[in-house]
Design a protein around this motif. Sequence first.
Motif, PDB file in Angstrom:
ATOM      1  N   TYR A 183      31.709  27.232 103.927  1.00  0.00           N
ATOM      2  CA  TYR A 183      32.875  28.008 102.889  1.00  0.00           C
ATOM      3  C   TYR A 183      32.589  27.338 101.537  1.00  0.00           C
ATOM      4  O   TYR A 183      32.753  25.980 101.373  1.00  0.00           O
ATOM      5  N   PRO A 184      33.029  28.046 100.432  1.00  0.00           N
ATOM      6  CA  PRO A 184      33.203  27.499  99.058  1.00  0.00           C
ATOM      7  C   PRO A 184      34.535  26.921  98.947  1.00  0.00           C
ATOM      8  O   PRO A 184      35.429  27.194  99.743  1.00  0.00           O
ATOM      9  N   MET A 185      35.024  26.021  98.016  1.00  0.00           N
ATOM     10  CA  MET A 185      36.386  25.754  97.629  1.00  0.00           C
ATOM     11  C   MET A 185      36.677  26.935  96.559  1.00  0.00           C
ATOM     12  O   MET A 185      35.989  27.651  96.057  1.00  0.00           O
ATOM     13  N   LEU A 186      37.991  26.979  96.516  1.00  0.00           N
ATOM     14  CA  LEU A 186      38.590  27.959  95.894  1.00  0.00           C
ATOM     15  C   LEU A 186      39.300  27.146  94.408  1.00  0.00           C
ATOM     16  O   LEU A 186      40.082  26.189  94.688  1.00  0.00           O
ATOM     17  N   TYR A 187      38.974  27.717  93.449  1.00  0.00           N
ATOM     18  CA  TYR A 187      39.513  27.217  92.159  1.00  0.00           C
ATOM     19  C   TYR A 187      40.290  28.209  91.569  1.00  0.00           C
ATOM     20  O   TYR A 187      40.036  29.224  91.320  1.00  0.00           O
TER      21      TYR A 187
END
Length: 325
Positions: A183-187
């Motif tokens: 999964y990506p990180m959330l910014y």
Amino acid sequence: MEKRRSISLGMFFRLAAILGVALFSLGVEARDIMPWKSRDNALVIDAYEMNIIDWDEMLRDKRIAGFISKASDGLPESFACTGDHGGDTVAHCKTMWRKYAVSRELYQTRRLIARANGLLWGAYHLARPGNPIDQANHFLDYADPRDDELMVLDIEGIDTERYMSLEDAAIFAGHIRTRTGRYPMLYTNHATAKYIAANRDRFPILSRLPLWYARYKPGIRNVFPMGNWDGYALWQFSSAANCGKRRCPYRVAGTLTDIDVNVAAMTAKALKAVWAKGELLPAKPLDKPLLIATGKGSISAGAGIGVDLTLTGSIHRVSGALALR
């Protein structure tokens, strides 16, 4: 004698409580009050194509452990900016058409320099309105992330006229997971993070992505825990918004005041160990009803007609208070 003993024990527990609060406060301060002041905490730079960087100067700062670069922006570039852009604007299309070749080459050059000098590398996608699957594919094609590189989804707000909707953001994150296994990180900023956390039943994936938190204040005490987030993975604490010629939270040699600076509340070695894991955070239980109440009554509807009523409600805890639903 017994009384004196009670007093002594009472004083002992009070002192222990005071000491415990003091130690807890120190722990909170280390993470949530200007953590960039601690030289043990790793720093991460993030930049877009217009940021000017003198790499020789910047690399002299040994606290900088990572570099996150802007990669893709919205939908894939169109080389004929006419017709339907699926939520994108013609102006943005023309801008990206002009910048695409240069920005892609710059991205690859920065990546080469950063990795050659031992920096952790990451890339972010600036999410805009439009098909989230197309945007996810565009990001992966542009960034071509390696297994040890961080991937980030950048959500700037909840206005769906300007930014990708949160529903589409979840689709984006899921597609990244399908294609890469991570999964990506959330910014995002405080307001958006707070909204996602408060509605984590609606956003079970977004609310469990590691949070890259943007807030330009010296402290964030009393912000966390927020939903499933007990804290931040990265805190963007300095940017053009709060860094000028006279004052700046942290100046990075070889850059201008518009560079974004982030802190991780851990050492560079610890950051490297979790950098590209791409795992969801544990889900915390949702609030459950504390009490079910049922009652009966009757009212007169006029003309001698009686109406029986049954009232059923559940009491929930809302921000420390009880509310009847």
